[in-house]
Motif scaffolding. Structure first.
Motif, PDB file in Angstrom:
ATOM      1  N   LYS A  37       1.776  -6.589 -22.188  1.00 47.64           N
ATOM      2  CA  LYS A  37       0.432  -7.162 -22.060  1.00 47.64           C
ATOM      3  C   LYS A  37       0.495  -8.472 -21.279  1.00 47.64           C
ATOM      4  O   LYS A  37      -0.338  -8.728 -20.403  1.00 47.64           O
ATOM      5  N   GLN A  38       1.501  -9.287 -21.569  1.00 53.34           N
ATOM      6  CA  GLN A  38       1.677 -10.554 -20.857  1.00 53.34           C
ATOM      7  C   GLN A  38       1.914 -10.294 -19.361  1.00 53.34           C
ATOM      8  O   GLN A  38       1.365 -10.993 -18.511  1.00 53.34           O
ATOM      9  N   LEU A  39       2.705  -9.278 -19.045  1.00 54.24           N
ATOM     10  CA  LEU A  39       2.958  -8.922 -17.654  1.00 54.24           C
ATOM     11  C   LEU A  39       1.675  -8.485 -16.959  1.00 54.24           C
ATOM     12  O   LEU A  39       1.392  -8.913 -15.842  1.00 54.24           O
ATOM     13  N   LEU A  43      -0.167 -10.287 -13.657  1.00 57.15           N
ATOM     14  CA  LEU A  43      -0.371  -9.573 -12.396  1.00 57.15           C
ATOM     15  C   LEU A  43      -1.794  -9.713 -11.863  1.00 57.15           C
ATOM     16  O   LEU A  43      -2.025  -9.543 -10.670  1.00 57.15           O
ATOM     17  N   GLY A  44      -2.746 -10.003 -12.720  1.00 58.80           N
ATOM     18  CA  GLY A  44      -4.124 -10.184 -12.270  1.00 58.80           C
ATOM     19  C   GLY A  44      -4.913  -8.889 -12.239  1.00 58.80           C
ATOM     20  O   GLY A  44      -4.417  -7.813 -12.567  1.00 58.80           O
ATOM     21  N   GLN A  45      -6.155  -9.009 -11.802  1.00 60.67           N
ATOM     22  CA  GLN A  45      -7.079  -7.871 -11.833  1.00 60.67           C
ATOM     23  C   GLN A  45      -6.880  -6.889 -10.688  1.00 60.67           C
ATOM     24  O   GLN A  45      -7.290  -5.740 -10.783  1.00 60.67           O
ATOM     25  N   ASP A  46      -6.253  -7.317  -9.593  1.00 57.84           N
ATOM     26  CA  ASP A  46      -6.075  -6.436  -8.445  1.00 57.84           C
ATOM     27  C   ASP A  46      -4.832  -5.556  -8.546  1.00 57.84           C
ATOM     28  O   ASP A  46      -4.556  -4.772  -7.647  1.00 57.84           O
ATOM     29  N   THR A  47      -4.093  -5.702  -9.631  1.00 60.57           N
ATOM     30  CA  THR A  47      -2.882  -4.899  -9.822  1.00 60.57           C
ATOM     31  C   THR A  47      -2.968  -4.156 -11.148  1.00 60.57           C
ATOM     32  O   THR A  47      -3.250  -4.742 -12.181  1.00 60.57           O
ATOM     33  N   THR A  77       9.472   4.639 -17.193  1.00 60.96           N
ATOM     34  CA  THR A  77       8.982   4.183 -15.896  1.00 60.96           C
ATOM     35  C   THR A  77       7.570   3.625 -15.992  1.00 60.96           C
ATOM     36  O   THR A  77       6.718   4.175 -16.684  1.00 60.96           O
ATOM     37  N   ALA A  78       7.358   2.542 -15.251  1.00 63.10           N
ATOM     38  CA  ALA A  78       6.025   1.967 -15.090  1.00 63.10           C
ATOM     39  C   ALA A  78       5.873   1.575 -13.629  1.00 63.10           C
ATOM     40  O   ALA A  78       6.839   1.193 -12.970  1.00 63.10           O
ATOM     41  N   ILE A  79       4.646   1.696 -13.138  1.00 59.05           N
ATOM     42  CA  ILE A  79       4.370   1.375 -11.736  1.00 59.05           C
ATOM     43  C   ILE A  79       3.274   0.329 -11.670  1.00 59.05           C
ATOM     44  O   ILE A  79       2.254   0.432 -12.356  1.00 59.05           O
ATOM     45  N   ALA A  80       3.488  -0.659 -10.813  1.00 56.45           N
ATOM     46  CA  ALA A  80       2.457  -1.650 -10.514  1.00 56.45           C
ATOM     47  C   ALA A  80       1.767  -1.195  -9.233  1.00 56.45           C
ATOM     48  O   ALA A  80       2.370  -1.204  -8.160  1.00 56.45           O
ATOM     49  N   PHE A  81       0.515  -0.757  -9.358  1.00 54.91           N
ATOM     50  CA  PHE A  81      -0.283  -0.363  -8.198  1.00 54.91           C
ATOM     51  C   PHE A  81      -1.038  -1.601  -7.726  1.00 54.91           C
ATOM     52  O   PHE A  81      -1.920  -2.109  -8.421  1.00 54.91           O
ATOM     53  N   ILE A  82      -0.723  -2.070  -6.532  1.00 58.80           N
ATOM     54  CA  ILE A  82      -1.250  -3.340  -6.032  1.00 58.80           C
ATOM     55  C   ILE A  82      -2.345  -3.070  -5.012  1.00 58.80           C
ATOM     56  O   ILE A  82      -2.096  -2.493  -3.955  1.00 58.80           O
ATOM     57  N   VAL A  87       2.033  -9.950  -2.002  1.00 59.39           N
ATOM     58  CA  VAL A  87       3.018 -11.026  -2.167  1.00 59.39           C
ATOM     59  C   VAL A  87       2.880 -11.653  -3.552  1.00 59.39           C
ATOM     60  O   VAL A  87       3.867 -11.864  -4.252  1.00 59.39           O
ATOM     61  N   ALA A  88       1.647 -11.947  -3.954  1.00 58.85           N
ATOM     62  CA  ALA A  88       1.415 -12.570  -5.264  1.00 58.85           C
ATOM     63  C   ALA A  88       1.844 -11.636  -6.400  1.00 58.85           C
ATOM     64  O   ALA A  88       2.462 -12.075  -7.377  1.00 58.85           O
ATOM     65  N   ALA A  89       1.533 -10.349  -6.265  1.00 56.99           N
ATOM     66  CA  ALA A  89       1.919  -9.391  -7.310  1.00 56.99           C
ATOM     67  C   ALA A  89       3.436  -9.230  -7.375  1.00 56.99           C
ATOM     68  O   ALA A  89       4.015  -9.193  -8.469  1.00 56.99           O
ATOM     69  N   ALA A  90       4.093  -9.153  -6.218  1.00 56.90           N
ATOM     70  CA  ALA A  90       5.557  -9.035  -6.205  1.00 56.90           C
ATOM     71  C   ALA A  90       6.189 -10.291  -6.803  1.00 56.90           C
ATOM     72  O   ALA A  90       7.191 -10.203  -7.523  1.00 56.90           O
ATOM     73  N   LYS A  91       5.606 -11.447  -6.525  1.00 56.27           N
ATOM     74  CA  LYS A  91       6.117 -12.696  -7.094  1.00 56.27           C
ATOM     75  C   LYS A  91       5.966 -12.681  -8.618  1.00 56.27           C
ATOM     76  O   LYS A  91       6.888 -13.063  -9.338  1.00 56.27           O
ATOM     77  N   SER A  92       4.814 -12.230  -9.116  1.00 53.65           N
ATOM     78  CA  SER A  92       4.613 -12.155 -10.565  1.00 53.65           C
ATOM     79  C   SER A  92       5.624 -11.212 -11.205  1.00 53.65           C
ATOM     80  O   SER A  92       6.176 -11.515 -12.271  1.00 53.65           O
ATOM     81  N   LEU A  93       5.856 -10.062 -10.579  1.00 49.95           N
ATOM     82  CA  LEU A  93       6.823  -9.100 -11.115  1.00 49.95           C
ATOM     83  C   LEU A  93       8.242  -9.670 -11.124  1.00 49.95           C
ATOM     84  O   LEU A  93       8.950  -9.554 -12.130  1.00 49.95           O
TER      85      LEU A  93
END
Length: 193
Positions: A37-39, A43-47, A77-82, A87-93
Protein backbone atom coordinates in the motif's frame (compact mmCIF):
# COMPACT_ATOMS: atom_id res chain seq x y z
CA UNK A 1 -11.25 -23.76 -21.20
CA UNK A 2 -11.10 -20.09 -20.33
CA UNK A 3 -13.45 -18.88 -17.65
CA UNK A 4 -15.12 -15.48 -17.92
CA UNK A 5 -13.02 -14.17 -15.00
CA UNK A 6 -9.77 -15.18 -16.68
CA UNK A 7 -10.87 -13.65 -19.98
CA UNK A 8 -11.80 -10.46 -18.14
CA UNK A 9 -8.46 -10.41 -16.28
CA UNK A 10 -6.51 -10.87 -19.53
CA UNK A 11 -8.53 -8.09 -21.17
CA UNK A 12 -7.83 -5.74 -18.24
CA UNK A 13 -4.08 -6.45 -18.25
CA UNK A 14 -3.96 -6.09 -22.05
CA UNK A 15 -5.72 -2.73 -21.73
CA UNK A 16 -3.25 -1.65 -19.02
CA UNK A 17 -0.34 -2.52 -21.33
CA UNK A 18 -1.86 -0.60 -24.24
CA UNK A 19 -2.72 2.52 -22.20
CA UNK A 20 0.64 2.80 -20.43
CA UNK A 21 3.78 4.29 -21.95
CA UNK A 22 5.98 2.24 -19.61
CA UNK A 23 5.77 -0.77 -17.32
CA UNK A 24 8.09 -2.31 -14.75
CA UNK A 25 7.95 -5.99 -13.79
CA UNK A 26 8.76 -6.70 -10.15
CA UNK A 27 8.87 -9.59 -7.71
CA UNK A 28 7.34 -8.71 -4.37
CA UNK A 29 8.02 -11.88 -2.33
CA UNK A 30 8.09 -11.04 1.40
CA UNK A 31 6.41 -7.63 1.24
CA UNK A 32 3.47 -7.04 3.57
CA UNK A 33 0.13 -5.64 2.52
CA UNK A 34 1.00 -2.39 4.33
CA UNK A 35 4.29 -2.11 2.40
CA UNK A 36 2.50 -2.71 -0.92
CA UNK A 37 0.00 0.00 0.00
CA UNK A 38 2.87 2.36 0.84
CA UNK A 39 4.46 1.60 -2.54
CA UNK A 40 1.20 2.29 -4.39
CA UNK A 41 0.85 5.64 -2.63
CA UNK A 42 4.44 6.61 -3.45
CA UNK A 43 3.89 5.80 -7.15
CA UNK A 44 1.05 8.32 -7.45
CA UNK A 45 -2.20 8.29 -9.38
CA UNK A 46 -0.69 7.90 -12.86
CA UNK A 47 0.84 4.52 -12.03
CA UNK A 48 -1.13 1.35 -11.37
CA UNK A 49 0.77 -1.28 -9.37
CA UNK A 50 -1.00 -4.62 -9.84
CA UNK A 51 -0.28 -8.09 -8.52
CA UNK A 52 -0.81 -10.34 -11.54
CA UNK A 53 -0.93 -14.01 -12.45
CA UNK A 54 2.00 -15.02 -14.61
CA UNK A 55 0.12 -17.10 -17.20
CA UNK A 56 -2.57 -14.46 -17.70
CA UNK A 57 0.07 -11.72 -17.93
CA UNK A 58 2.00 -13.68 -20.57
CA UNK A 59 -1.17 -13.94 -22.67
CA UNK A 60 -2.02 -10.25 -22.16
CA UNK A 61 1.53 -9.12 -23.00
CA UNK A 62 1.45 -11.15 -26.20
CA UNK A 63 -1.93 -9.65 -27.16
CA UNK A 64 -0.61 -6.14 -26.43
CA UNK A 65 2.60 -6.75 -28.40
CA UNK A 66 4.89 -6.41 -25.37
CA UNK A 67 7.87 -8.76 -25.58
CA UNK A 68 9.92 -7.30 -22.72
CA UNK A 69 8.53 -9.77 -20.18
CA UNK A 70 9.26 -13.00 -22.08
CA UNK A 71 10.87 -15.57 -19.75
CA UNK A 72 10.62 -13.17 -16.79
CA UNK A 73 7.20 -14.18 -15.49
CA UNK A 74 7.99 -16.44 -12.55
CA UNK A 75 7.40 -16.18 -8.83
CA UNK A 76 5.10 -13.64 -7.18
CA UNK A 77 4.80 -10.96 -9.83
CA UNK A 78 3.53 -7.40 -9.80
CA UNK A 79 3.63 -4.83 -12.59
CA UNK A 80 3.72 -1.06 -12.36
CA UNK A 81 1.76 0.27 -15.35
CA UNK A 82 2.97 3.85 -15.83
CA UNK A 83 0.70 6.28 -17.67
CA UNK A 84 2.36 9.51 -16.55
CA UNK A 85 5.97 10.48 -15.91
CA UNK A 86 8.02 7.29 -16.32
CA UNK A 87 11.10 8.84 -14.70
CA UNK A 88 9.24 9.74 -11.49
CA UNK A 89 7.61 6.30 -11.28
CA UNK A 90 10.91 4.49 -11.91
CA UNK A 91 12.54 6.65 -9.24
CA UNK A 92 9.78 5.78 -6.75
CA UNK A 93 10.18 2.07 -7.52
CA UNK A 94 13.97 2.07 -7.21
CA UNK A 95 13.88 4.13 -4.01
CA UNK A 96 11.35 1.71 -2.52
CA UNK A 97 13.45 -1.27 -3.65
CA UNK A 98 16.53 0.22 -1.94
CA UNK A 99 14.58 0.63 1.31
CA UNK A 100 12.81 -2.76 1.03
CA UNK A 101 15.11 -5.47 -0.32
CA UNK A 102 12.13 -7.80 -0.84
CA UNK A 103 11.04 -5.79 -3.91
CA UNK A 104 13.11 -6.94 -6.88
CA UNK A 105 12.93 -5.03 -10.16
CA UNK A 106 13.24 -7.61 -12.92
CA UNK A 107 12.65 -5.85 -16.22
CA UNK A 108 10.52 -3.23 -17.88
CA UNK A 109 9.69 -1.44 -21.07
CA UNK A 110 9.55 2.23 -21.97
CA UNK A 111 7.81 3.46 -25.12
CA UNK A 112 8.02 0.01 -26.71
CA UNK A 113 11.69 -0.65 -25.85
CA UNK A 114 12.63 -3.48 -23.49
CA UNK A 115 14.64 -2.47 -20.41
CA UNK A 116 16.65 -4.65 -18.05
CA UNK A 117 16.88 -3.89 -14.32
CA UNK A 118 19.95 -1.65 -14.69
CA UNK A 119 18.25 0.33 -17.48
CA UNK A 120 15.23 0.88 -15.23
CA UNK A 121 17.65 2.22 -12.59
CA UNK A 122 19.23 4.47 -15.24
CA UNK A 123 15.77 5.76 -16.18
CA UNK A 124 15.16 6.54 -12.51
CA UNK A 125 18.42 8.51 -12.37
CA UNK A 126 17.24 10.96 -15.03
CA UNK A 127 15.91 14.36 -14.02
CA UNK A 128 12.15 14.75 -13.73
CA UNK A 129 10.13 16.23 -16.57
CA UNK A 130 9.34 19.36 -14.57
CA UNK A 131 13.02 20.02 -13.88
CA UNK A 132 13.92 19.50 -17.53
CA UNK A 133 11.15 21.91 -18.60
CA UNK A 134 12.36 24.49 -16.06
CA UNK A 135 15.87 24.27 -17.47
CA UNK A 136 14.58 24.74 -21.03
CA UNK A 137 12.52 27.74 -19.91
CA UNK A 138 15.61 29.24 -18.26
CA UNK A 139 17.63 28.75 -21.44
CA UNK A 140 14.90 30.38 -23.53
CA UNK A 141 14.54 33.28 -21.08
CA UNK A 142 18.26 34.06 -20.86
CA UNK A 143 18.61 35.99 -24.18
CA UNK A 144 15.61 38.20 -23.40
CA UNK A 145 16.94 38.96 -19.93
CA UNK A 146 20.38 39.79 -21.36
CA UNK A 147 18.81 42.11 -23.93
CA UNK A 148 16.84 43.88 -21.20
CA UNK A 149 20.01 44.41 -19.15
CA UNK A 150 21.86 45.81 -22.18
CA UNK A 151 19.03 48.21 -23.02
CA UNK A 152 18.86 49.37 -19.41
CA UNK A 153 22.63 49.93 -19.35
CA UNK A 154 22.38 52.00 -22.54
CA UNK A 155 19.58 54.07 -21.02
CA UNK A 156 21.67 54.76 -17.92
CA UNK A 157 24.68 55.72 -20.05
CA UNK A 158 22.60 58.13 -22.14
CA UNK A 159 21.18 59.70 -19.00
CA UNK A 160 24.68 60.24 -17.62
CA UNK A 161 25.85 61.82 -20.89
CA UNK A 162 22.88 64.20 -21.03
CA UNK A 163 23.44 65.36 -17.48
CA UNK A 164 20.25 64.77 -15.51
CA UNK A 165 18.63 61.38 -15.21
CA UNK A 166 15.20 61.02 -16.76
CA UNK A 167 13.77 59.93 -13.41
CA UNK A 168 14.73 63.30 -11.83
CA UNK A 169 13.15 65.26 -14.71
CA UNK A 170 9.81 63.49 -14.37
CA UNK A 171 8.92 64.88 -10.91
CA UNK A 172 9.82 68.42 -12.04
CA UNK A 173 7.42 68.08 -14.95
CA UNK A 174 4.71 66.89 -12.58
CA UNK A 175 5.23 69.86 -10.22
CA UNK A 176 4.91 72.40 -13.04
CA UNK A 177 1.19 71.79 -13.66
CA UNK A 178 0.53 72.11 -9.92
CA UNK A 179 2.30 75.48 -9.85
CA UNK A 180 0.30 76.59 -12.88
CA UNK A 181 -2.93 75.56 -11.15
CA UNK A 182 -2.02 77.52 -8.01
CA UNK A 183 -1.10 80.72 -9.88
CA UNK A 184 -4.60 81.42 -11.30
CA UNK A 185 -6.12 80.98 -7.85
CA UNK A 186 -3.87 83.71 -6.43
CA UNK A 187 -4.40 86.11 -9.31
CA UNK A 188 -8.14 86.74 -8.73
CA UNK A 189 -7.44 87.50 -5.08
CA UNK A 190 -5.01 90.24 -6.16
CA UNK A 191 -7.56 91.77 -8.56
CA UNK A 192 -10.19 92.10 -5.84
CA UNK A 193 -8.00 94.51 -3.83
Amino acid sequence: MATPTKVSAVAEITNDFKESNAAVLTEYRGLTVAQLKQLRVSLGQDTKFSVVKNTLTAIAAKEAGVEAFNDQLSGPTAIAFIKGDAVAAAKSLTDFAKANKQLVIKTGYFEGKALNASEVAALAALESRELQLAKVAGILKAPAAAAARIIDALRLKLEEENGAPAAAEAPAAEEAPEAAAEAPAEAPAAEEN
